[in-house]
Design a protein around this motif. Structure first.
Motif, PDB file in Angstrom:
ATOM      1  N   ALA A 366       7.577  13.840   0.163  1.00 58.55           N
ATOM      2  CA  ALA A 366       7.638  13.338   1.604  1.00 58.55           C
ATOM      3  C   ALA A 366       6.611  12.040   1.608  1.00 58.55           C
ATOM      4  O   ALA A 366       6.851  11.180   2.147  1.00 58.55           O
ATOM      5  CB  ALA A 366       7.325  14.542   2.695  1.00 58.55           C
ATOM      6  N   TYR A 367       5.434  12.249   1.016  1.00 58.09           N
ATOM      7  CA  TYR A 367       4.484  11.296   0.892  1.00 58.09           C
ATOM      8  C   TYR A 367       5.049   9.948   0.259  1.00 58.09           C
ATOM      9  O   TYR A 367       4.978   8.924   0.752  1.00 58.09           O
ATOM     10  CB  TYR A 367       3.242  11.838   0.079  1.00 58.09           C
ATOM     11  CG  TYR A 367       2.251  10.758  -0.379  1.00 58.09           C
ATOM     12  CD1 TYR A 367       1.258  10.225   0.653  1.00 58.09           C
ATOM     13  CD2 TYR A 367       2.313  10.495  -1.477  1.00 58.09           C
ATOM     14  CE1 TYR A 367       0.446   9.321   0.332  1.00 58.09           C
ATOM     15  CE2 TYR A 367       1.464   9.574  -1.997  1.00 58.09           C
ATOM     16  CZ  TYR A 367       0.387   9.016  -1.100  1.00 58.09           C
ATOM     17  OH  TYR A 367      -0.524   7.746  -1.702  1.00 58.09           O
ATOM     18  N   LEU A 368       5.783  10.152  -0.966  1.00 61.17           N
ATOM     19  CA  LEU A 368       6.219   8.880  -1.562  1.00 61.17           C
ATOM     20  C   LEU A 368       7.319   8.421  -0.532  1.00 61.17           C
ATOM     21  O   LEU A 368       7.720   7.081  -0.851  1.00 61.17           O
ATOM     22  CB  LEU A 368       6.598   9.242  -3.003  1.00 61.17           C
ATOM     23  CG  LEU A 368       5.692   9.994  -3.912  1.00 61.17           C
ATOM     24  CD1 LEU A 368       6.191  10.223  -5.030  1.00 61.17           C
ATOM     25  CD2 LEU A 368       4.590   8.837  -4.247  1.00 61.17           C
ATOM     26  N   SER A 369       8.124   9.229   0.007  1.00 63.35           N
ATOM     27  CA  SER A 369       9.245   8.606   0.748  1.00 63.35           C
ATOM     28  C   SER A 369       8.621   7.692   1.912  1.00 63.35           C
ATOM     29  O   SER A 369       9.336   6.473   2.187  1.00 63.35           O
ATOM     30  CB  SER A 369       9.991   9.519   1.198  1.00 63.35           C
ATOM     31  OG  SER A 369      10.721  10.276   0.136  1.00 63.35           O
ATOM     32  N   GLU A 370       7.494   8.197   2.347  1.00 63.81           N
ATOM     33  CA  GLU A 370       6.776   7.603   3.722  1.00 63.81           C
ATOM     34  C   GLU A 370       6.455   6.054   3.149  1.00 63.81           C
ATOM     35  O   GLU A 370       6.612   4.887   3.692  1.00 63.81           O
ATOM     36  CB  GLU A 370       5.642   8.115   4.074  1.00 63.81           C
ATOM     37  CG  GLU A 370       6.026   9.480   4.959  1.00 63.81           C
ATOM     38  CD  GLU A 370       4.800  10.427   5.265  1.00 63.81           C
ATOM     39  OE1 GLU A 370       3.832   9.820   4.861  1.00 63.81           O
ATOM     40  OE2 GLU A 370       5.099  11.357   5.884  1.00 63.81           O
ATOM     41  N   GLN A 371       5.847   6.013   1.627  1.00 59.37           N
ATOM     42  CA  GLN A 371       5.433   4.821   1.152  1.00 59.37           C
ATOM     43  C   GLN A 371       6.640   3.821   0.821  1.00 59.37           C
ATOM     44  O   GLN A 371       6.552   2.764   0.948  1.00 59.37           O
ATOM     45  CB  GLN A 371       4.706   5.235  -0.153  1.00 59.37           C
ATOM     46  CG  GLN A 371       3.210   5.851  -0.047  1.00 59.37           C
ATOM     47  CD  GLN A 371       2.430   5.386  -1.353  1.00 59.37           C
ATOM     48  OE1 GLN A 371       2.959   5.729  -2.357  1.00 59.37           O
ATOM     49  NE2 GLN A 371       1.151   5.115  -1.137  1.00 59.37           N
ATOM     50  N   THR A 372       7.762   4.431   0.350  1.00 56.59           N
ATOM     51  CA  THR A 372       9.183   3.706   0.067  1.00 56.59           C
ATOM     52  C   THR A 372       9.383   3.178   1.182  1.00 56.59           C
ATOM     53  O   THR A 372       9.801   1.854   1.646  1.00 56.59           O
ATOM     54  CB  THR A 372      10.145   4.593  -0.573  1.00 56.59           C
ATOM     55  OG1 THR A 372       9.549   5.070  -1.469  1.00 56.59           O
ATOM     56  CG2 THR A 372      11.390   3.748  -0.795  1.00 56.59           C
ATOM     57  N   THR A 373       9.664   3.725   2.525  1.00 60.27           N
ATOM     58  CA  THR A 373       9.863   3.143   3.592  1.00 60.27           C
ATOM     59  C   THR A 373       9.178   2.051   4.030  1.00 60.27           C
ATOM     60  O   THR A 373       9.647   1.178   4.555  1.00 60.27           O
ATOM     61  CB  THR A 373       9.935   4.470   4.706  1.00 60.27           C
ATOM     62  OG1 THR A 373      10.888   5.496   4.437  1.00 60.27           O
ATOM     63  CG2 THR A 373      10.598   3.867   6.109  1.00 60.27           C
ATOM     64  N   ALA A 374       7.743   2.324   3.834  1.00 54.38           N
ATOM     65  CA  ALA A 374       6.898   0.933   4.349  1.00 54.38           C
ATOM     66  C   ALA A 374       7.091  -0.315   3.368  1.00 54.38           C
ATOM     67  O   ALA A 374       7.104  -1.087   4.035  1.00 54.38           O
ATOM     68  CB  ALA A 374       5.573   1.482   4.347  1.00 54.38           C
ATOM     69  N   LEU A 375       7.095   0.023   2.192  1.00 55.06           N
ATOM     70  CA  LEU A 375       7.446  -1.001   1.433  1.00 55.06           C
ATOM     71  C   LEU A 375       8.824  -1.736   1.721  1.00 55.06           C
ATOM     72  O   LEU A 375       8.960  -2.883   1.744  1.00 55.06           O
ATOM     73  CB  LEU A 375       7.441  -0.528  -0.001  1.00 55.06           C
ATOM     74  CG  LEU A 375       6.133  -0.388  -0.775  1.00 55.06           C
ATOM     75  CD1 LEU A 375       6.331   0.046  -2.107  1.00 55.06           C
ATOM     76  CD2 LEU A 375       5.329  -1.840  -0.777  1.00 55.06           C
TER      77      LEU A 375
END
Length: 458
Positions: A366-375
């Motif tokens: 979930a944390y990495l998905s949030e970063q992916t979404t922001a990028l």
């Protein structure tokens, strides 16, 4: 005798080599762990000679596999792609005079902080990179402070370039790798004098530029003697080419030790554009394709996932697979991950009562998905939304990772190609060995790539 070309991906964890026919049909594959040493201070480093030996050993294994199945073979071309930022200083006689420091090693932070406001302000505009320890420049500042000699006769080679030098005796600099050093002025394509002055180097510190697909030289001795050698470049754009994501509306998601979202731009960017992109968290450098820029939004997902799996005792395949099968999208707040400032390769984990391994793994994705979404939002704000997206890399072997990425990247396909980086390097090897137009090579190779992708949700 069967003629083959070789593509090498010198990776952080493993060194991979694929052998293909000149039309792209895969014949053999081999991989070996990449050689690193942990220093008494807990730092990760190695030598250029060790990494060149890794490449030669892996190529020999691939050739042995091919000959066992097809009889005698002759390797006519070798394309060398791999990790950027890590490299080695050579003296006037071409001898190694420095360690090869891992790209994520944070040596040089103090030296970088001492460079002054004007340099810090100009750095993103000139280099297309944010100020930080990942690049070659801070490593070189640390080396100089540690007493490693640099002068006007010194040369710097990124690791795929050093392997080419070890094979051919020729010194060349490939643009996509040079643009990850923090030493290249992106506007001119030449070394940035201000950065060279900081490390005491001369204008020839980065050797003559040689684009991917052009021979750096030819193997001088051994079983591969006579093979044309080309430096294919930075592993991420090379893998994008291997997976077929080369157009301006194509998004490539590379999932290795580092994760990147990558887009191609068919022109060289302006200083203002580079500064804007860096402010959004996007690196703006040279592509392996001539006269193209590459936009890279990066994070260290593989490093985080590897550490979490080790913490859970799930770095062994059987336990990892069981955790993978049990994954479901996060539904509770039992575990929270957040960046541990100031470096995004570290995370802080907050655990509440009732949380277990499944919750920690779900929170990690979930944390990495949030970063992916922001990028992804940052990239789209500059070049528009992608029309097609393809993901590749070792972490796509986990179903939980594939499903998590497909949930946040629209129209995502997962490449079934095992090694798009090595395959992309083989494309450049075919170009170097046979001097055929690169669009013809890519068309032949991509016919296979298009047959080996599937929807990312599966």
């Amino acid at each position: 005798m069967t003629e083959l070309v070789a593509g090498v991906d010198l990776g952080t964890t493993d060194t991979k080599a694929v052998l293909t026919r000149p039309d792209g049909e895969t014949v053999a594959f081999a991989r070996n762990p990449t050689s690193w040493t942990t220093t008494p201070e807990g730092r990760l480093e190695t030598t250029g000679a060790n990494l060149a030996a890794d490449v030669l050993r892996t190529l020999a294994d691939a050739v042995a596999t091919a000959e066992a199945a097809h009889g005698p073979v002759r390797v006519t071309g070798i394309g060398l792609a791999g990790l950027a930022e890590s490299g080695v200083i050579l003296d006037e006689q071409g001898r190694e005079t420095s360690p090869v420091i891992a790209w994520f090693d944070e040596r040089g932070a103090a030296e970088l902080d001492a460079q002054g406001r004007a340099f810090v302000a100009e750095f993103p505009r000139r280099t297309g990179l944010p100020l930080g320890t990942q690049w070659s420049l801070p490593k070189l500042l640390w080396m100089r402070a540690a007493g490693i000699h640099v002068d006007a006769a010194s040369r710097w080679l990124n690791m795929p370039e050093f392997v080419a030098y070890a094979l051919t005796g020729e010194l060349v600099s490939e643009p996509s790798l040079a643009s990850r050093t923090g030493l290249l002025d992106q506007a001119t394509g030449r070394p940035w004098p201000e950065a060279l002055d900081r490390i005491g180097a001369g204008p020839a510190f980065l050797p003559e530029t040689r684009p991917a697909g052009r021979p750096a030289g030819y193997v001088r001795e051994g079983a591969l003697k006579g093979a044309a050698v080309t430096v294919a470049g930075h592993d991420h754009p090379v893998a994008a080419i291997g997976a077929g994501a080369t157009g301006p509306a194509d998004l490539f998601n590379s999932l290795g030790t580092a994760e990147v979202l990558l887009r191609s731009v068919p022109r060289i960017l302006t200083d203002d554009e580079r500064a804007t992109l860096v402010g959004l968290g996007i690196d703006a450098g040279r592509h392996v394709l001539p006269d193209h820029a590459v936009l890279i939004g990066g994070m260290r997902s593989g490093l985080v996932m590897r550490r979490v799996l080790a913490l859970l005792g799930a770095d062994e395949p059987g336990r990892r697979d069981a955790l993978d099968r049990r994954w479901e999208p996060r539904t509770d707040d039992g575990v929270t991950l957040m960046p541990a400032a100031p470096h995004d390769n570290d995370v802080t984990i907050r655990i509440r009562d009732g949380a277990g391994p499944d919750q920690l793994w779900a929170a990690t994705l979930a944390y990495l998905s949030e970063q992916t979404t922001a990028l992804l939002a940052a990239v789209n704000s500059v070049v528009g939304e992608h029309r097609t997206a393809v993901a590749a890399g070792g972490w796509t072997r986990m179903a939980s990772v594939r499903r998590a990425k497909a949930a946040v990247i629209p129209r995502l396909r997962i490449s079934a190609l095992e090694q798009p980086g090595a395959r992309g390097a083989a494309m450049f090897a075919a170009r170097a060995a046979y001097d055929v137009p690169f669009d013809k090579v890519t068309r032949q190779f991509h016919e296979t790539a298009e047959r080996t992708t599937h929807d990312g949700s599966k």
